[in-house]
Design an enzyme around this catalytic site. Structure first.
Site, short mmCIF file in Angstrom:
data_model
loop_
_atom_site.label_atom_id
_atom_site.label_comp_id
_atom_site.label_asym_id
_atom_site.label_seq_id
_atom_site.Cartn_x
_atom_site.Cartn_y
_atom_site.Cartn_z
N GLY A 48 0.88 -1.04 0.04
CA GLY A 48 -0.07 -0.16 -0.05
C GLY A 48 1.01 1.17 0.12
O GLY A 48 1.58 1.43 -1.00
N PHE A 49 0.84 1.99 1.00
CA PHE A 49 1.63 3.09 1.33
C PHE A 49 1.24 4.10 -0.09
O PHE A 49 2.20 4.51 -0.52
CB PHE A 49 3.00 2.89 1.16
N HIS A 50 -0.02 4.32 -0.04
CA HIS A 50 -0.40 5.55 -0.98
C HIS A 50 -1.95 6.01 -0.61
O HIS A 50 -2.70 5.24 -0.19
CB HIS A 50 -0.31 4.97 -2.52
N ALA A 51 -2.37 6.91 -1.60
CA ALA A 51 -3.69 7.37 -1.56
C ALA A 51 -3.95 7.52 -3.03
O ALA A 51 -3.23 7.34 -3.87
CB ALA A 51 -3.86 8.67 -0.67
N ARG A 96 -3.35 4.47 2.79
CA ARG A 96 -3.42 3.15 3.28
C ARG A 96 -2.20 2.75 3.32
O ARG A 96 -1.75 2.59 2.44
CB ARG A 96 -4.89 2.37 2.65
#
Ligand code: TYD
Length: 138
Positions: A48-51, A96
Site C-alpha cells: 500500500g503506502f499510497h492514496a 492506506r
C-alpha cells in the site's frame, strides 16, 4: 465515526458451506469497474503506502488476516480485517497501508475505476500537503 467504514455482508449458509454475493450499488456502494486480489503475501512485507486522488475501493480479506492503517492526513486508525463477511470501504483521498499479513491471506479489492498510475499519491509528504490544502480551500 471512523475514517474508513466497515460494510457487513450477508452470509448465505447451508449444510454445504457459505456464500457471499457482492453486487454493485447494493452491497458495494458504487459501480464496480475493476477487481484485483493480493495473494502470496509475506508477513514482513507491508504493501500500500499510497492514496488515490479519485478511486474508491472496497477491500475484503477473503482468507487470513491483515492489519490496515487508514489515514486522512490528520488522524490514522488501525483496522484488522480477518473475515470474508466484512468489507473495508476506502473513499477517495485516504492513505492506506497493509501490514502483518498471515501466510494464507487473500485480499480482494473492488474498485470504481481502472488502474491509472496518475491517480496514485505515493509520497506521504505530498499526501499530507494535499490534505492540508483541501481543508484550507473549504
Ligand atoms: P500497487 O497498487 O502499488 O500495489 P500495493 O498498493 O498493493 O502495494 O501495485 C503494484 C504494481 O501492480 C504496480 O506496478 C502497479 C501494478 N498494478 C496494475 O498493473 N494493475 C492494477 O490494477 C493494480 C492494483 C496494480
Amino acid at each position: 465515526m471512523g475514517i474508513a467504514k466497515i460494510l457487513n455482508f450477508d452470509v448465505i449458509s447451508d449444510n454445504r458451506g457459505s456464500l457471499i454475493s457482492l453486487e454493485q450499488h447494493k452491497q458495494i456502494p458504487f459501480a464496480v469497474k475493476r477487481v484485483y486480489y493480493l495473494f502470496d503475501n509475506k508477513p514482513n512485507h507491508p504493501r500500500g503506502f499510497h492514496a488515490h486522488r479519485f478511486l474508491k475501493q472496497v477491500i475484503v480479506c477473503v482468507s487470513g488476516r491483515c492489519k490496515f492503517i487508514i489515514d486522512n492526513g490528520f488522524e490514522r486508525e488501525e483496522i484488522i480485517l480477518n473475515s470474508p463477511s466484512h468489507g473495508l470501504l476506502i473513499d477517495r483521498f485516504l492513505w492506506r497501508e497493509m501490514h502483518e499479513f498471515s501466510e494464507e491471506t487473500v485480499i480482494m479489492v473492488l474498485a470504481d475505476g481502472n488502474y491509472e498510475e496518475a491517480d496514485y499519491v505515493r509520497s506521504y509528504k505530498d499526501f499530507k500537503k494535499l490534505a492540508l490544502a483541501a481543508v484550507d480551500n473549504k
